[in-house]
Design a protein around this motif. Structure first.
Motif, mmCIF file in Angstrom:
data_model
loop_
_atom_site.group_PDB
_atom_site.id
_atom_site.type_symbol
_atom_site.label_atom_id
_atom_site.label_comp_id
_atom_site.label_asym_id
_atom_site.label_seq_id
_atom_site.Cartn_x
_atom_site.Cartn_y
_atom_site.Cartn_z
ATOM 1 N N ARG A 259 5.106 32.205 21.077
ATOM 2 C CA ARG A 259 3.911 33.053 20.965
ATOM 3 C C ARG A 259 3.594 33.747 22.284
ATOM 4 O O ARG A 259 3.187 34.892 22.329
ATOM 5 N N ASP A 260 3.764 32.981 23.386
ATOM 6 C CA ASP A 260 3.380 33.481 24.700
ATOM 7 C C ASP A 260 4.145 32.682 25.754
ATOM 8 O O ASP A 260 5.042 31.895 25.422
ATOM 9 N N LEU A 261 3.764 32.857 27.021
ATOM 10 C CA LEU A 261 4.476 32.175 28.093
ATOM 11 C C LEU A 261 4.233 30.668 28.082
ATOM 12 O O LEU A 261 5.109 29.892 28.474
ATOM 13 N N GLU A 262 3.058 30.249 27.646
ATOM 14 C CA GLU A 262 2.797 28.816 27.544
ATOM 15 C C GLU A 262 3.737 28.183 26.528
ATOM 16 O O GLU A 262 4.365 27.139 26.792
ATOM 17 N N TYR A 265 7.282 28.073 27.910
ATOM 18 C CA TYR A 265 7.519 26.998 28.873
ATOM 19 C C TYR A 265 7.567 25.625 28.199
ATOM 20 O O TYR A 265 8.367 24.766 28.591
ATOM 21 N N LEU A 266 6.726 25.404 27.206
ATOM 22 C CA LEU A 266 6.751 24.121 26.504
ATOM 23 C C LEU A 266 8.102 23.893 25.828
ATOM 24 O O LEU A 266 8.609 22.763 25.780
ATOM 25 N N ARG A 267 8.699 24.960 25.320
ATOM 26 C CA ARG A 267 10.035 24.832 24.718
ATOM 27 C C ARG A 267 11.085 24.520 25.783
ATOM 28 O O ARG A 267 12.029 23.766 25.541
ATOM 29 N N GLU A 268 10.900 25.101 26.959
ATOM 30 C CA GLU A 268 11.808 24.813 28.072
ATOM 31 C C GLU A 268 11.709 23.341 28.475
ATOM 32 O O GLU A 268 12.728 22.662 28.631
ATOM 33 N N ALA A 269 10.475 22.841 28.626
ATOM 34 C CA ALA A 269 10.277 21.454 29.049
ATOM 35 C C ALA A 269 10.842 20.467 28.030
ATOM 36 O O ALA A 269 11.287 19.378 28.388
ATOM 37 N N ALA A 464 -0.003 22.656 32.146
ATOM 38 C CA ALA A 464 -1.456 22.803 32.190
ATOM 39 C C ALA A 464 -1.853 24.056 32.961
ATOM 40 O O ALA A 464 -2.757 24.799 32.556
ATOM 41 N N SER A 465 -1.183 24.317 34.085
ATOM 42 C CA SER A 465 -1.494 25.504 34.884
ATOM 43 C C SER A 465 -1.230 26.783 34.106
ATOM 44 O O SER A 465 -2.044 27.712 34.106
ATOM 45 N N ILE A 466 -0.092 26.848 33.438
ATOM 46 C CA ILE A 466 0.260 28.049 32.679
ATOM 47 C C ILE A 466 -0.735 28.263 31.541
ATOM 48 O O ILE A 466 -1.113 29.398 31.230
ATOM 49 N N ALA A 467 -1.201 27.158 30.935
ATOM 50 C CA ALA A 467 -2.171 27.273 29.843
ATOM 51 C C ALA A 467 -3.501 27.846 30.330
ATOM 52 O O ALA A 467 -4.205 28.529 29.576
ATOM 53 N N LEU A 468 -3.836 27.582 31.599
ATOM 54 C CA LEU A 468 -5.121 28.025 32.139
ATOM 55 C C LEU A 468 -5.040 29.349 32.876
ATOM 56 O O LEU A 468 -6.071 29.933 33.226
ATOM 57 N N LEU A 469 -3.830 29.824 33.129
ATOM 58 C CA LEU A 469 -3.671 31.069 33.883
ATOM 59 C C LEU A 469 -4.084 32.271 33.040
ATOM 60 O O LEU A 469 -3.682 32.410 31.890
ATOM 61 N N GLY A 470 -4.848 33.156 33.638
ATOM 62 C CA GLY A 470 -5.167 34.424 32.998
ATOM 63 C C GLY A 470 -4.816 35.532 33.962
ATOM 64 O O GLY A 470 -5.688 36.245 34.456
ATOM 65 N N GLY A 472 -2.696 38.932 35.435
ATOM 66 C CA GLY A 472 -2.106 40.188 34.983
ATOM 67 C C GLY A 472 -0.596 40.183 34.996
ATOM 68 O O GLY A 472 0.041 40.860 34.179
ATOM 69 N N SER A 473 -0.005 39.403 35.923
ATOM 70 C CA SER A 473 1.457 39.343 35.995
ATOM 71 C C SER A 473 2.048 38.723 34.736
ATOM 72 O O SER A 473 3.153 39.072 34.315
ATOM 73 N N LEU A 474 1.318 37.775 34.125
ATOM 74 C CA LEU A 474 1.781 37.179 32.870
ATOM 75 C C LEU A 474 1.789 38.231 31.768
ATOM 76 O O LEU A 474 2.751 38.343 30.998
ATOM 77 N N ASP A 475 0.698 39.001 31.697
ATOM 78 C CA ASP A 475 0.601 40.048 30.673
ATOM 79 C C ASP A 475 1.683 41.101 30.879
ATOM 80 O O ASP A 475 2.267 41.605 29.905
ATOM 81 N N ARG A 476 1.943 41.440 32.134
ATOM 82 C CA ARG A 476 2.967 42.447 32.423
ATOM 83 C C ARG A 476 4.338 41.963 31.950
ATOM 84 O O ARG A 476 5.100 42.712 31.336
ATOM 85 N N PHE A 477 4.641 40.684 32.211
ATOM 86 C CA PHE A 477 5.943 40.141 31.833
ATOM 87 C C PHE A 477 6.100 40.091 30.314
ATOM 88 O O PHE A 477 7.137 40.499 29.777
ATOM 89 N N THR A 478 5.087 39.592 29.612
ATOM 90 C CA THR A 478 5.188 39.502 28.152
ATOM 91 C C THR A 478 5.208 40.880 27.505
ATOM 92 O O THR A 478 5.892 41.085 26.499
#
Length: 502
Positions: A259-262, A265-269, A464-470, A472-478
């Motif tokens: 769905r998103d970067l969170e 990452y959970l799939r990676e872990a 946890a950090s990725i889940a709480l991050l808001g 712009g770089s995340l939005d740009r990447f996705t």
């Protein structure tokens, strides 16, 4: 709100802003110059000149005003031109000063390391006997206290628990190293190579080289090469071939793309968490337009033994990868991609945490690998990858905790490039407790997750950090790589590997 900062990813730096201002000012100067030429040509318009004949006095006053206008205009253009040159010069000076400060600081640390190495070498005849004497005494006293039970007496009468004190001292040391990871990275990059070169007695000028590999240590990568060579003499960290096969997944396959970067990452872990040896997972995604893309998840370390066994995600892979060598995990990824039938033109995203990020980053910088695999995106978490020369055609997102030592093991920051965003997050256990996935955890469970010295590198903390991050770089990447997050998940393949020892 969780604190974070970002570098790269198209962000405008001070020198870039100054350069842009200089160029904009230059464009304005050009426009004004064109208008000046048009005004000068207009002065010689025949109709205008004929109107001056009946009123010669007015014509003279008009000519005087024109001359004053053109003189002042020329002076203004010269002043603007000088300002534009000054702005560009300031941008250049800023870049050179920043580079000079970095080089000067690195040179100072090199010198400190070299001097320390020389002092150790010169003092060795004195240091060795003293160290042996003190070490033997400490060992003997510790054994006597343990055998006679006097350590319990000390605890009872003086309130000093020697075992607990020793464990606390070790924990405090690890905590200090992680909390000052940038300092530790600088020590690894400069001070340690300087100590080795100084101890051996080589010329200090050898520390000033840009070579990727050398016969002497001059940076973190060459230090790793030396460490590897020494360990190999004792049968440790030895490379090997690998056997790869398609296997049942550690976790069941998902039904939809991440769905998103969170979620990514959970799939990676999940590719390594709780396993003896991590797996490579490949998800085949067909977009709404019929385009097929692949996400390749590369697992992290699961075995910290320096003696290589069957496990492919072990310490040997870590050190070999940091030294810039080929590894069994790199070969696992290559064979998995080949077995999955990924076409050289299909878009591929590599995802890796810790060791997985080292493997993914090194492959994204390998021309031979890129000749067969069209890597368009790379996401790394908690990985030291600044030594890898990743091309500008690959979109990179790196997420790091400020207090995590592992991303600093290469001694440098990731490049601040348009295609490479690095988000550095302040590791704050109190804030991480607010992550949605941890709301049902007890205080004791949270303490187990986040209160250890090296918790800043844990996959749970990063999740946890990725889940709480808001950010712009995340939005740009996705947004740029939206094709990997939409469409249908057609097939999931998992691959296991085993070292082959001769």
């Amino acid at each position: 709100m969780i604190a974070s900062r970002a570098r790269g990813g198209g962000r405008i730096t001070v020198d870039q802003r100054a350069d842009g201002s200089g160029e904009a000012l230059q464009a304005i100067i050009g426009d004004i110059g064109d208008l000046s030429v048009q005004a000068a040509v207009g002065d010689f318009d025949l109709a205008t000149l004929l109107t001056q004949v009946p009123a010669p006095l007015t014509a003279l006053n008009l000519d005087a005003c024109r001359m004053r206008f053109h003189r002042q205009l020329a002076a203004s253009l010269l002043e603007l031109e000088a300002t534009a040159v000054g702005v560009k010069a300031a941008a250049f000076a800023y870049r050179q000063a920043e580079k000079g400060i970095s080089e000067a600081f690195g040179g100072l640390l090199d010198a400190i390391g070299y001097a320390t190495g020389r002092i150790i070498a010169i003092s060795l005849p004195v240091i060795i006997p003293v160290a042996i004497t003190i070490g033997v005494q400490v060992l003997v006293v510790s054994k006597i206290l343990d055998v006679t039970g006097l350590d319990d007496v000390i605890t009872t009468h003086f309130g000093i628990d020697l075992g607990k004190t020793k464990a606390q001292a070790k924990e405090a040391l690890v905590t200090a190293v992680f909390e000052h990871s940038d300092v530790a990275g600088a020590v690894i990059e400069h001070v340690l190579p300087g100590i080795v070169v100084g101890f051996v007695g080589l010329p200090p000028a050898l520390l000033d080289t840009d070579a990727d590999h050398a016969y002497w240590p001059h940076d973190s990568q060459s230090m790793t090469v030396w460490l590897l060579a020494g360990a190999n003499q004792f049968g440790l960290l030895l490379p090997s071939d690998v056997e790869v096969w398609e296997a049942e997944g550690v976790t069941p396959p998902h039904e939809k793309p991440p769905r998103d970067l969170e979620d990514l990452y959970l799939r990676e872990a999940a590719c390594h968490r709780g396993t003896d040896s991590g797996q490579v997972r490949i998800e085949e995604i067909v977009g709404p337009d019929g385009t097929t893309r692949y996400i390749v998840y590369v697992p992290a370390t699961t075995d910290w033994s320096a003696k290589s066994g069957d496990n492919t995600t072990d310490m040997t892979t870590n050190v070999q990868g940091m030294a810039g060598n080929d590894t069994v995990m790199r070969e696992m990824v290559r064979q998995a991609i080949a077995d999955a039938g990924i076409d050289p033109n299909d878009e591929v995203m590599l995802v890796g945490y810790s060791q997985g990020g080292i493997t993914a980053g090194s492959l994204a910088a390998d021309p031979a690998f890129l000749a067969d695999v069209n890597v368009t995106a790379l996401m790394t978490v908690g990985s030291p990858i600044s030594d890898f020369a990743i091309g500008s055609d690959i979109d990179v997102l790196s997420i790091e905790h400020e207090q995590d030592l592992v991303p600093d093991l290469d001694g440098n920051e990731n490049p601040a490039a348009d295609n490479w965003s690095t988000i550095t997050v302040d590791y704050d256990p109190d804030e991480l407790r607010k992550a949605p996935a941890l709301r049902n955890k007890s205080d004791a469970e949270i303490a187990d997750l986040f209160d250890s010295a090296g918790a800043a590198h844990s996959s749970t903390a990063y999740a946890a950090s990725i889940a709480l991050l808001g950010h712009g770089s995340l939005d740009r990447f996705t947004a740029k790589n939206s094709g990997f997050f939409t469409g249908d998940l057609k097939k999931t393949r998992d691959y296991q590997g085993r070292r082959k020892h001769t």
